[in-house]
Design a protein around this motif. Structure first.
Motif, PDB file in Angstrom:
ATOM      1  N   THR A  64     124.564 -52.828 118.836  1.00 16.49           N
ATOM      2  CA  THR A  64     125.832 -52.142 119.099  1.00 16.49           C
ATOM      3  C   THR A  64     125.723 -51.274 120.348  1.00 16.49           C
ATOM      4  O   THR A  64     124.682 -50.685 120.626  1.00 16.49           O
ATOM      5  N   VAL A  65     126.808 -51.213 121.113  1.00 20.24           N
ATOM      6  CA  VAL A  65     126.881 -50.367 122.303  1.00 20.24           C
ATOM      7  C   VAL A  65     128.046 -49.404 122.109  1.00 20.24           C
ATOM      8  O   VAL A  65     129.162 -49.822 121.795  1.00 20.24           O
ATOM      9  N   LYS A  66     127.804 -48.122 122.273  1.00 16.66           N
ATOM     10  CA  LYS A  66     128.835 -47.090 122.165  1.00 16.66           C
ATOM     11  C   LYS A  66     129.296 -46.738 123.580  1.00 16.66           C
ATOM     12  O   LYS A  66     128.467 -46.403 124.433  1.00 16.66           O
ATOM     13  N   VAL A  67     130.608 -46.870 123.824  1.00 15.31           N
ATOM     14  CA  VAL A  67     131.149 -46.622 125.156  1.00 15.31           C
ATOM     15  C   VAL A  67     132.303 -45.636 125.091  1.00 15.31           C
ATOM     16  O   VAL A  67     132.928 -45.450 124.043  1.00 15.31           O
ATOM     17  N   SER A  68     132.601 -45.050 126.226  1.00 14.08           N
ATOM     18  CA  SER A  68     133.725 -44.132 126.339  1.00 14.08           C
ATOM     19  C   SER A  68     134.601 -44.563 127.504  1.00 14.08           C
ATOM     20  O   SER A  68     134.098 -44.992 128.546  1.00 14.08           O
ATOM     21  N   SER A  69     135.919 -44.466 127.306  1.00 15.35           N
ATOM     22  CA  SER A  69     136.881 -44.748 128.374  1.00 15.35           C
ATOM     23  C   SER A  69     138.024 -43.754 128.233  1.00 15.35           C
ATOM     24  O   SER A  69     138.004 -42.906 127.337  1.00 15.35           O
ATOM     25  N   ALA A  70     139.050 -43.886 129.057  1.00 11.52           N
ATOM     26  CA  ALA A  70     140.213 -43.003 128.975  1.00 11.52           C
ATOM     27  C   ALA A  70     140.904 -43.133 127.619  1.00 11.52           C
ATOM     28  O   ALA A  70     141.631 -42.236 127.203  1.00 11.52           O
ATOM     29  N   ASN A  71     140.675 -44.237 126.935  1.00 14.63           N
ATOM     30  CA  ASN A  71     141.263 -44.468 125.606  1.00 14.63           C
ATOM     31  C   ASN A  71     140.431 -43.858 124.485  1.00 14.63           C
ATOM     32  O   ASN A  71     140.817 -43.937 123.339  1.00 14.63           O
ATOM     33  N   GLY A  72     139.271 -43.307 124.806  1.00 15.84           N
ATOM     34  CA  GLY A  72     138.414 -42.704 123.797  1.00 15.84           C
ATOM     35  C   GLY A  72     137.093 -43.425 123.660  1.00 15.84           C
ATOM     36  O   GLY A  72     136.678 -44.178 124.534  1.00 15.84           O
ATOM     37  N   VAL A  73     136.451 -43.194 122.522  1.00 13.93           N
ATOM     38  CA  VAL A  73     135.140 -43.767 122.246  1.00 13.93           C
ATOM     39  C   VAL A  73     135.315 -45.054 121.451  1.00 13.93           C
ATOM     40  O   VAL A  73     136.151 -45.136 120.558  1.00 13.93           O
TER      41      VAL A  73
END
Length: 150
Positions: A64-73
């Motif tokens: 699993t990869v946890k990412v963040s963007s303008a839409n959240g985590v």
């Protein structure tokens, strides 16, 4: 001995393995697909889990990869990586239609992206460079398109 794919030519299919979380590094920039916005958003890797673990109240599967963007985590599971994460600037994903140049036909041909590789990927003794595409032309032949040819 492992080799890098040739820069041009038509090859049969390679049984490639999906990118692993070790391919991602904390702080790495990438683009994250947003279903709600129907767009790619700039993002950053917050964590990549090589092994199954429990964190933040979640049971997290290996890969699993946890990412963040303008839409959240977003927690991206291993089977979602190819369709939900890409390197910045990578324009294509699996299933996209495009045209490719055929040296043998001397013409542009309709084609479909069969695989779009986000990270360097190993398969059948080859390393497929990040950003590479495997496309199938309208006449049924498969062709590798390297990042510098896009």
């Amino acid at each position: 001995e492992e080799q890098v794919l040739p820069q041009a030519g038509t090859l049969g299919f390679i049984d490639a393995v999906a990118p692993t979380p070790t391919s991602f590094e904390k702080g790495q920039t990438l683009e994250v697909w947003s279903d709600s916005k129907q767009a790619w958003l700039p993002g950053v890797v917050l964590a990549a889990y090589e092994n199954a673990t429990s964190t933040e109240g979640y049971d997290v599967p290996a890969g699993t990869v946890k990412v963040s963007s303008a839409n959240g985590v977003k927690w991206v599971l291993p089977h979602q990586i190819q369709s939900m994460l890409r390197l910045p600037g990578l324009q294509y994903r699996k299933g996209d239609s495009l045209q490719v140049w055929s040296d043998s036909q001397g013409a542009w041909m309709d084609a479909v992206v069969e695989e779009a590789y986000l990270v360097d990927t190993k398969g059948r003794g080859f390393t497929i460079p990040a950003g590479s595409l495997l496309v199938r032309s309208s006449i049924g032949t498969s062709k590798w398109v390297m990042p510098d040819q896009i």
